[in-house]
Write an enzyme that holds these catalytic residues in place. Structure first.
Site, mmCIF file in Angstrom:
data_model
loop_
_atom_site.group_PDB
_atom_site.id
_atom_site.type_symbol
_atom_site.label_atom_id
_atom_site.label_comp_id
_atom_site.label_asym_id
_atom_site.label_seq_id
_atom_site.Cartn_x
_atom_site.Cartn_y
_atom_site.Cartn_z
ATOM 1 N N LYS A 67 46.049 39.315 -6.119
ATOM 2 C CA LYS A 67 45.038 38.836 -5.181
ATOM 3 C C LYS A 67 45.375 37.497 -4.551
ATOM 4 O O LYS A 67 45.297 37.338 -3.347
ATOM 5 C CB LYS A 67 43.699 38.752 -5.915
ATOM 6 C CG LYS A 67 42.533 38.322 -5.029
ATOM 7 C CD LYS A 67 42.117 39.422 -4.094
ATOM 8 C CE LYS A 67 40.964 39.053 -3.200
ATOM 9 N NZ LYS A 67 40.978 39.908 -1.998
ATOM 10 N N CYS A 80 47.934 35.684 -11.580
ATOM 11 C CA CYS A 80 47.672 35.572 -13.014
ATOM 12 C C CYS A 80 46.298 34.954 -13.220
ATOM 13 O O CYS A 80 45.881 34.078 -12.473
ATOM 14 C CB CYS A 80 48.686 34.734 -13.774
ATOM 15 S SG CYS A 80 50.355 35.364 -13.696
HETATM 16 C C1 F6R Z 1 45.903 41.748 2.410
HETATM 17 C C2 F6R Z 1 45.708 40.526 1.654
HETATM 18 C C3 F6R Z 1 46.766 39.470 1.728
HETATM 19 C C4 F6R Z 1 46.093 38.090 1.866
HETATM 20 C C5 F6R Z 1 47.130 36.973 1.868
HETATM 21 C C6 F6R Z 1 46.465 35.617 2.023
HETATM 22 O O1 F6R Z 1 44.832 42.641 2.264
HETATM 23 O O2 F6R Z 1 44.737 40.373 0.975
HETATM 24 O O3 F6R Z 1 47.653 39.698 2.782
HETATM 25 O O4 F6R Z 1 45.364 38.080 3.049
HETATM 26 O O5 F6R Z 1 47.842 36.998 0.667
HETATM 27 O O6 F6R Z 1 45.568 35.369 0.992
HETATM 28 P P1 F6R Z 1 44.410 34.311 1.116
HETATM 29 O O7 F6R Z 1 43.473 34.795 2.172
HETATM 30 O O8 F6R Z 1 43.778 34.253 -0.236
HETATM 31 O O9 F6R Z 1 45.051 33.014 1.524
#
Ligand code: F6R
Length: 605
Positions: free
Chosen positions: A600, A2
């Site tokens: 994301k 969000c």
């Molecule tokens: C896959 C992807 C997710 C993130 C995971 C961790 O392409 O983006 O698997 O890698 O949710 O997110 P961060 O790196 O932000 O801790």
């Protein structure tokens, strides 16, 4: 997860608020809305769909006012409906809030409010808070006090921004576990769930900590502790991210643009001072036990790093998915090293908290400045990859892997596992890598696209690799699943014969991550699995290096890459596999930058 934005300005902000949630859309995109105060009345417009969709229905960018809040949602409590979209209004329409996170005790609070006659429009936890505000204000007639009184009643993780018709000059904001930052402008101030909310308008930012709330005006702001109401002085960060790097720059999707950013991302990773890299290597040397943790892609980055530590420094540090980390016995002096692009991922944050609670040292490589993980660890490497907008991680993951090769090399030197001469040779390879990646991206993309197109109908894939190519295959399979919605299973090539071989038939395609032939042992093992697939009538495609006649003779199709050092060959394949998934998804017409059901940064458990 969000996106939140709020602006207090001297001029009309309709367009700016709309732009800011558009820049946050990658955090959630099932519905969105804006609330603005105009002539003492809160104008609320919200609906389901992506930002542009909702704009065409609601004309968000035409809204008028100088103070307002906005939200783009990734549903957690309550389905994707117009009622459940944020902002939420109190019954008397004098309060509007946007919220990120989860109010864990919302059910009890909702029942209590309902018993007093409050009628709810939505099924969200957020609507409880906005009605608590109305109730508290009715008691004390003081906005700040009612904000605090409502906060005292809620539990869980939340960042909240409140707009009220009772105060046309200020927004009231609070941060508890979910991220929230202030942006400071000239004659205007901003609040957002990450920097992209206001990066277009100001580079001056303040990162809020848990338990802090802010009364935010156009020219002033007060940051205070929720518990004590004490005022807090905070440092202002100057954000050096280039706004242009968060734009699509002529590419059809952020994913493609971010893959093409990779040479630059690697250059940035090369600029991280050697002292920082060796500082991390020393932490590994000094810890009796060390663990590498991440989730999703960053778990695979941890797993790739595990191999590099083994190869270059003869050190074995297990990689674990952050959500499984609490099964590990960890003691004072041990070390947990985390990977996180956003620096806000709940599972990784929780794993680090667990490590800290047991007296362990913590360190991380993180992309987002001021993020929770970057602030909570003992040592952090800021990877400097610039904003990654596409929901699936490409350039950030690649840069993290590259940085860990640098750490492993440093450790190898410290442990005298590699000689100074070998170290220098490897450093040279690292320096040359950005140019090689650029060349491969430019020269191979057409070819990769053709094979991806021709195979885009394939519903079941095996991605197979040996040694360090195994976690590369796992990560590449995740990429494929995320953007194409087709099934891809990564596994060690040697594992295939222990069961999965029964699935092999012409429709099942296997993508082999073939090491350069000089990696004789790994190469032989990969080719054995390839033969096993072919002799059983399966379809084999190889990601391999030019001149590999043996592999060429076995496979149905191949993507042949120019020679690269053994050290960096796995990374080159990782990049090409990202492109392969991208083009397959393009052919299938998928929502590449915002795949269905994903967000994301996953700030909930
Ligand atoms: C896959 C992807 C997710 C993130 C995971 C961790 O392409 O983006 O698997 O890698 O949710 O997110 P961060 O790196 O932000 O801790």
């Amino acid at each position: 997860m969000c996106g939140i934005s709020g602006i207090v300005h001297s001029e009309n902000i309709g367009r700016n608020l709309f732009n800011s949630i558009r820049n946050l859309e990658y955090r959630g995109y099932d519905s969105c809305g804006i609330a603005m105060l105009r002539q003492g009345t809160i104008d609320l417009r919200k609906n389901i769909g992506g930002i542009d969709d909702v704009n065409s229905k609601e004309q968000l960018d035409q809204m008028q006012g100088r103070i307002g809040i906005a939200h783009t949602r990734w549903a957690t409590h309550g389905g994707v409906t117009q009622e459940n979209a944020h902002p939420h209004l109190s019954t008397n329409r004098k309060f509007a809030v946007v919220h990120n996170g989860i109010i864990s005790n919302y059910k009890e609070l909702r029942e209590s409010l309902q018993s007093k006659g409050v009628i709810f429009d939505s099924l969200t936890d957020t609507e409880v808070f906005v009605n608590l505000l109305e109730e508290s204000f009715a008691d004390c007639n003081d906005l700040e006090q009612s904000f605090l009184a409502a906060l005292q009643q809620i539990e869980g993780s939340f960042s909240i921004v409140m707009l009220s018709a009772h105060d046309p000059e200020h927004l009231y904001c609070v941060k508890q576990e979910s991220p929230l930052l202030l942006g400071l402008g000239e004659g205007c101030n901003y609040v957002g769930s990450d920097l992209n909310a206001f990066l277009e308008y100001t580079r001056q930012a303040i990162v809020l900590d848990d338990g802090e709330y802010v009364v935010l005006g156009q020219d002033d702001y007060q940051i205070r502790q929720v518990q004590t109401r004490d005022t807090i002085g905070k440092s202002v960060l100057n954000i050096d991210w280039d706004v242009e790097t968060s734009k699509k720059g002529g590419y059809s999707h952020y994913m493609l643009k971010e893959i093409f950013d990779e040479p630059q991302t690697i250059r940035q990773a090369m600029k991280i001072p050697a002292g920082q890299i060796s500082g991390i290597a020393e932490m590994f040397v000094n810890a009796p036990r060390s663990y590498l943790i991440g989730v999703g892609t960053t778990y695979y980055v941890a797993s790739i790093s595990q191999y590099y530590f083994s190869i270059l420094a003869d050190c074995f540090y297990p990689s674990l998915s952050s959500d499984e980390f609490t099964v590990v016995k960890i003691e004072s002096g041990d070390m947990a090293f985390a990977f996180s692009q956003s620096g806000e991922t709940y599972d990784t944050k929780t794993a680090l908290e667990y490590a800290k609670d047991h007296g362990a040292q913590t360190a991380a490589v993180v992309n987002v400045m001021g993020s929770a993980i970057s602030m909570m660890v003992d040592q952090v490497i800021m990877q400097g990859s610039g904003p990654e907008i596409c929901v699936v991680s490409t350039k950030a993951a690649l840069a993290q892997t590259f940085i860990m090769i640098r750490v492993a090399l440093e450790l190898g030197l410290m442990q005298t596992r590699i000689s100074r001469k070998e170290y220098e040779k490897h450093q040279l390879d690292l320096e040359e890598f950005p140019e090689m990646v650029k060349k491969v991206l430019n020269e191979q993309s057409g070819f990769v696209r053709n094979i991806a197109r021709a195979t885009s109908h394939v519903e079941n894939w095996l991605f197979l690799g040996c040694g360090v190519y195994y976690p590369v295959a796992m990560e590449s399979a995740l990429k494929m699943k995320e953007v194409t919605y087709q099934h891809a299973e990564g596994m060690p090539a040697g594992f295939l014969k222990h069961g999965t071989l029964s699935m092999v038939e012409p429709a099942l395609h296997s993508l082999f991550f073939v090491p350069p032939p000089e990696e004789k042992e790994l190469h032989d093992r990969t080719l054995i699995a390839m033969e096993q697939v072919k002799t059983r009538g399966g379809t084999a495609i190889a990601l391999m290096f030019q001149g590999d006649k043996r592999a060429h003779a076995v496979v149905d199709q191949s993507i042949e890459l120019p020679p690269v050092s053994i050290l960096l060959a796995p990374l080159m394949q990782m990049i090409v596999a990202q492109m392969f998934s991208y083009y397959a998804a393009l052919e299938l017409g998928r929502n590449i930058d915002k795949p269905r059901n994903l967000a994301k940064s996953v700030t909930v458990g």
